[in-house]
Structure formats: structure tokens, C-alpha cells
Design a protein around this motif. Structure first.
Motif, PDB file in Angstrom:
ATOM      1  N   ASN A 147      19.531 -13.284  -8.222  1.00  0.00           N
ATOM      2  CA  ASN A 147      19.492 -14.619  -7.639  1.00  0.00           C
ATOM      3  C   ASN A 147      18.056 -15.035  -7.325  1.00  0.00           C
ATOM      4  O   ASN A 147      17.480 -14.619  -6.327  1.00  0.00           O
ATOM      5  CB  ASN A 147      20.349 -14.662  -6.371  1.00  0.00           C
ATOM      6  CG  ASN A 147      20.385 -16.051  -5.746  1.00  0.00           C
ATOM      7  OD1 ASN A 147      19.916 -17.019  -6.339  1.00  0.00           O
ATOM      8  ND2 ASN A 147      20.943 -16.149  -4.559  1.00  0.00           N
ATOM      9  N   SER A 191      17.534 -18.367  -7.370  1.00  0.00           N
ATOM     10  CA  SER A 191      17.833 -19.771  -7.139  1.00  0.00           C
ATOM     11  C   SER A 191      17.353 -20.193  -5.750  1.00  0.00           C
ATOM     12  O   SER A 191      16.981 -19.356  -4.926  1.00  0.00           O
ATOM     13  CB  SER A 191      19.342 -20.012  -7.245  1.00  0.00           C
ATOM     14  OG  SER A 191      19.992 -19.565  -6.064  1.00  0.00           O
ATOM     15  N   TYR A 209      19.302 -21.120  -3.543  1.00  0.00           N
ATOM     16  CA  TYR A 209      20.438 -20.884  -2.662  1.00  0.00           C
ATOM     17  C   TYR A 209      20.328 -19.499  -2.052  1.00  0.00           C
ATOM     18  O   TYR A 209      20.622 -18.498  -2.693  1.00  0.00           O
ATOM     19  CB  TYR A 209      21.737 -21.051  -3.432  1.00  0.00           C
ATOM     20  CG  TYR A 209      21.783 -22.310  -4.263  1.00  0.00           C
ATOM     21  CD1 TYR A 209      21.671 -23.565  -3.675  1.00  0.00           C
ATOM     22  CD2 TYR A 209      21.910 -22.246  -5.648  1.00  0.00           C
ATOM     23  CE1 TYR A 209      21.695 -24.721  -4.434  1.00  0.00           C
ATOM     24  CE2 TYR A 209      21.946 -23.399  -6.407  1.00  0.00           C
ATOM     25  CZ  TYR A 209      21.831 -24.626  -5.808  1.00  0.00           C
ATOM     26  OH  TYR A 209      21.845 -25.759  -6.560  1.00  0.00           O
ATOM     27  N   ASP A 261      27.170 -21.907  -1.433  1.00  0.00           N
ATOM     28  CA  ASP A 261      25.943 -21.954  -0.650  1.00  0.00           C
ATOM     29  C   ASP A 261      26.238 -22.627   0.687  1.00  0.00           C
ATOM     30  O   ASP A 261      26.584 -23.813   0.724  1.00  0.00           O
ATOM     31  CB  ASP A 261      24.858 -22.723  -1.408  1.00  0.00           C
ATOM     32  CG  ASP A 261      23.605 -22.895  -0.563  1.00  0.00           C
ATOM     33  OD1 ASP A 261      23.090 -21.887  -0.062  1.00  0.00           O
ATOM     34  OD2 ASP A 261      23.161 -24.051  -0.400  1.00  0.00           O
ATOM     35  N   VAL A 283      22.943 -27.402 -10.756  1.00  0.00           N
ATOM     36  CA  VAL A 283      21.513 -27.429 -10.456  1.00  0.00           C
ATOM     37  C   VAL A 283      21.296 -28.647  -9.574  1.00  0.00           C
ATOM     38  O   VAL A 283      21.637 -29.765  -9.963  1.00  0.00           O
ATOM     39  CB  VAL A 283      20.660 -27.521 -11.731  1.00  0.00           C
ATOM     40  CG1 VAL A 283      19.179 -27.643 -11.373  1.00  0.00           C
ATOM     41  CG2 VAL A 283      20.901 -26.313 -12.631  1.00  0.00           C
ATOM     42  N   GLU A 299      19.402 -20.192 -17.218  1.00  0.00           N
ATOM     43  CA  GLU A 299      18.860 -19.237 -16.253  1.00  0.00           C
ATOM     44  C   GLU A 299      17.571 -19.759 -15.617  1.00  0.00           C
ATOM     45  O   GLU A 299      17.371 -19.644 -14.405  1.00  0.00           O
ATOM     46  CB  GLU A 299      18.612 -17.896 -16.932  1.00  0.00           C
ATOM     47  CG  GLU A 299      19.886 -17.153 -17.312  1.00  0.00           C
ATOM     48  CD  GLU A 299      19.609 -15.845 -18.017  1.00  0.00           C
ATOM     49  OE1 GLU A 299      20.384 -14.893 -17.831  1.00  0.00           O
ATOM     50  OE2 GLU A 299      18.617 -15.776 -18.773  1.00  0.00           O
ATOM     51  N   LYS A 313      16.617 -22.857 -15.254  1.00  0.00           N
ATOM     52  CA  LYS A 313      16.844 -24.036 -14.405  1.00  0.00           C
ATOM     53  C   LYS A 313      17.687 -23.713 -13.169  1.00  0.00           C
ATOM     54  O   LYS A 313      17.489 -24.311 -12.112  1.00  0.00           O
ATOM     55  CB  LYS A 313      17.490 -25.152 -15.230  1.00  0.00           C
ATOM     56  CG  LYS A 313      16.544 -25.809 -16.225  1.00  0.00           C
ATOM     57  CD  LYS A 313      17.204 -26.967 -16.947  1.00  0.00           C
ATOM     58  CE  LYS A 313      16.175 -27.774 -17.753  1.00  0.00           C
ATOM     59  NZ  LYS A 313      15.517 -26.967 -18.802  1.00  0.00           N
ATOM     60  N   SER A 314      18.635 -22.797 -13.311  1.00  0.00           N
ATOM     61  CA  SER A 314      19.533 -22.500 -12.193  1.00  0.00           C
ATOM     62  C   SER A 314      18.970 -21.436 -11.265  1.00  0.00           C
ATOM     63  O   SER A 314      19.289 -21.417 -10.067  1.00  0.00           O
ATOM     64  CB  SER A 314      20.903 -22.046 -12.711  1.00  0.00           C
ATOM     65  OG  SER A 314      20.818 -20.753 -13.302  1.00  0.00           O
ATOM     66  N   GLY A 315      18.188 -20.512 -11.815  1.00  0.00           N
ATOM     67  CA  GLY A 315      17.694 -19.388 -11.032  1.00  0.00           C
ATOM     68  C   GLY A 315      18.624 -18.201 -10.990  1.00  0.00           C
ATOM     69  O   GLY A 315      18.317 -17.183 -10.375  1.00  0.00           O
ATOM     70  N   PHE A 316      19.777 -18.290 -11.655  1.00  0.00           N
ATOM     71  CA  PHE A 316      20.697 -17.161 -11.767  1.00  0.00           C
ATOM     72  C   PHE A 316      20.438 -16.455 -13.095  1.00  0.00           C
ATOM     73  O   PHE A 316      20.644 -17.034 -14.162  1.00  0.00           O
ATOM     74  CB  PHE A 316      22.149 -17.632 -11.674  1.00  0.00           C
ATOM     75  CG  PHE A 316      22.525 -18.178 -10.331  1.00  0.00           C
ATOM     76  CD1 PHE A 316      22.578 -17.356  -9.222  1.00  0.00           C
ATOM     77  CD2 PHE A 316      22.817 -19.524 -10.165  1.00  0.00           C
ATOM     78  CE1 PHE A 316      22.918 -17.855  -7.966  1.00  0.00           C
ATOM     79  CE2 PHE A 316      23.165 -20.040  -8.923  1.00  0.00           C
ATOM     80  CZ  PHE A 316      23.209 -19.204  -7.823  1.00  0.00           C
TER      81      PHE A 316
END
Length: 250
Positions: free
Chosen positions: A25, A27, A29, A45, A157, A218, A220-223
């Protein structure tokens, strides 16, 4: 100096016999709650009060339980981590209570389809997206899962557009700028990925405009998912998977 703390989540073995994805993670969040429903899992979140990541295993459709007519708060999640209201989104623009995990893919089990209407599975989604490109991908999954089992990943996102955050007062939530989905064919290993803007452009016939790679999602989302290899991560389709003829969408 700003330090980024990578939260590694690796969980295997659900009550209904399927694995959960392992991911890092990165992201924004930082206050995630994992909510295991009957048939799918969402990560919520608490700061934004929204589901930001989901996963489920889609195999052959074995039922047709009716979708509940109302939306409810989730009794298993603190109300401080949920939306403040179950009512429709009223804000001068056409937004739906958009399902992260569609009820139609949960209709083989009465509890699963009930779970899908909890607000911990809902986010503000434009009617164009909800009934357009997002729906097409849901129907594609509905049909192909009868041929080969699928793993389905998705999320939001948040982005930087504050102009659409019109439900902070009524529901206590910002409006996501993007919705994304990854579908993995467990038999062939093929993957297909979509990143769709949460605006008034993603009509059904434009769905292929939003094809992308897992790597892009990945970023853009951070996951960052550990269960995809480099070939899958960089695979870019130019057309959506074909829907088998004679598919029953129910």
C-alpha cells in the motif's frame, strides 16, 4: 524529508475458499479497514469513508437472488468509517450510488447480494459511467465467468479535482475522479485492465478508450500487487474481451 511507509498486506484463504490478493500500500489511504463479506472483500478508508479497493472471485453463475431495493449502513463497520447517509446523491448533477462490486455477480447467495447493497460497497459514480462503460465490463465478466473463472480487482483514485466533491455535506465523502478494474482469467492467465474517468464521457461504446495496463493502475492507485508477473503487468489490450453469444445477463 518525507518518508513513505509501505504497508504490506498478504492474506490467504477466505471462508468461501478463495485467496486474497497480496499488495503493498503506497496509496494516500493510510487508515484502511478490511471488510470480508460473503463472496467479496473491500478495503475501506476510514478517513474518506469510502471503499477504495475490492476483490472477488467470479465463477459460474449459480443463482438469481433478487437485489435488495434499499441501501443500508454496514453493521460490521464503525459508523465513523462509513458514509453519513444511505440516501441518493443529490447535488445538481447526475450521480448514482455506484456499486464497487456489482450485485449481479453476487446473486448466487442471498447474503452476498444483501452485502453488496451496504454503503461500504458504494461510492458516488456518475450515471453515465455507472450505466455505460462500467456496466459493460460488469456484463463482460458476467458472461465470461460462465466459461472460465475470473479474479476481479478494482478500486478508486481520488485525484485532485475538488469541484466534484459535492457530497461532503450530505454523505461526508469526496467524489472519486477515477474508477479502475482488473480482470484476470484464471485458466489462460490473460489480464485486462481499465481506468475510467468518473465524469460524463464514459458511455458504453467508448469503453475501449479506457483500456490500460496493470502497471498504470498501480502507479495511479498506489496499490502494488505481488501476484502479477511483468508480462501481465505490462499487457495492454486494444479491445475488450468478446462477450460470448447467447449470454444470460441475469
Amino acid at each position: 524529508m518525507q518518508f513513505i511507509i509501505a504497508l504490506q498486506i498478504s492474506l490467504v484463504g477466505l471462508a468461501y475458499g478463495q485467496f486474497l490478493p497480496s499488495f503493498t500500500n503506497l496509496s494516500p489511504y493510510r487508515n484502511l479497514i478490511e471488510r470480508r463479506f460473503t463472496g467479496f472483500t473491500n478495503w475501506i478508508d476510514c478517513n474518506s469513508r469510502l471503499p477504495v479497493l475490492f476483490y472477488y472471485f467470479a465463477d459460474r453463475d449459480r443463482g438469481d437472488y433478487p437485489r435488495p431495493s434499499s441501501f443500508k449502513l454496514d453493521p460490521q463497520v464503525s459508523y465513523s468509517c462509513q458514509q453519513k447517509s444511505t440516501s441518493s446523491y443529490n447535488g445538481g448533477a447526475s450521480y448514482d450510488r455506484g456499486h464497487m462490486v456489482t450485485a449481479n455477480h453476487m446473486d448466487s447467495n442471498p447474503q452476498s447480494i444483501l452485502d453488496s447493497n451496504y454503503m461500504t460497497n458504494i461510492a458516488p459514480q456518475t450515471g453515465v459511467l455507472n450505466k455505460g462503460a462500467w456496466l459493460f465490463v460488469e456484463e463482460m465478466i458476467e458472461c465470461i465467468r460462465d466459461v472460465n473463472p475470473l479474479r476481479v480487482y478494482g478500486g478508486i483514485v481520488m485525484g485532485n479535482d475538488a469541484s466534484n466533491d459535492i457530497f461532503l455535506g450530505s454523505h461526508g465523502v469526496p467524489t472519486p475522479d477515477w474508477f479502475w478494474k482488473i480482470v484476470e482469467n484464471t485458466v489462460t492467465g490473460d489480464v485486462i485492465a481499465y481506468l475510467m474517468p468518473n465524469n460524463f464521457e464514459p458511455y458504453r461504446d467508448r469503453v475501449d478508450r479506457y483500456l490500460t495496463t496493470i502497471k498504470d493502475i498501480e502507479n495511479k492507485s498506489g496499490f502494488i500487487f505481488s501476484n502479477f508477473n511483468d508480462f501481465q503487468r505490462n499487457k495492454l489490450h486494444t479491445k475488450s474481451w468478446s462477450i460470448p453469444p447467447g449470454c444470460d445477463y441475469s
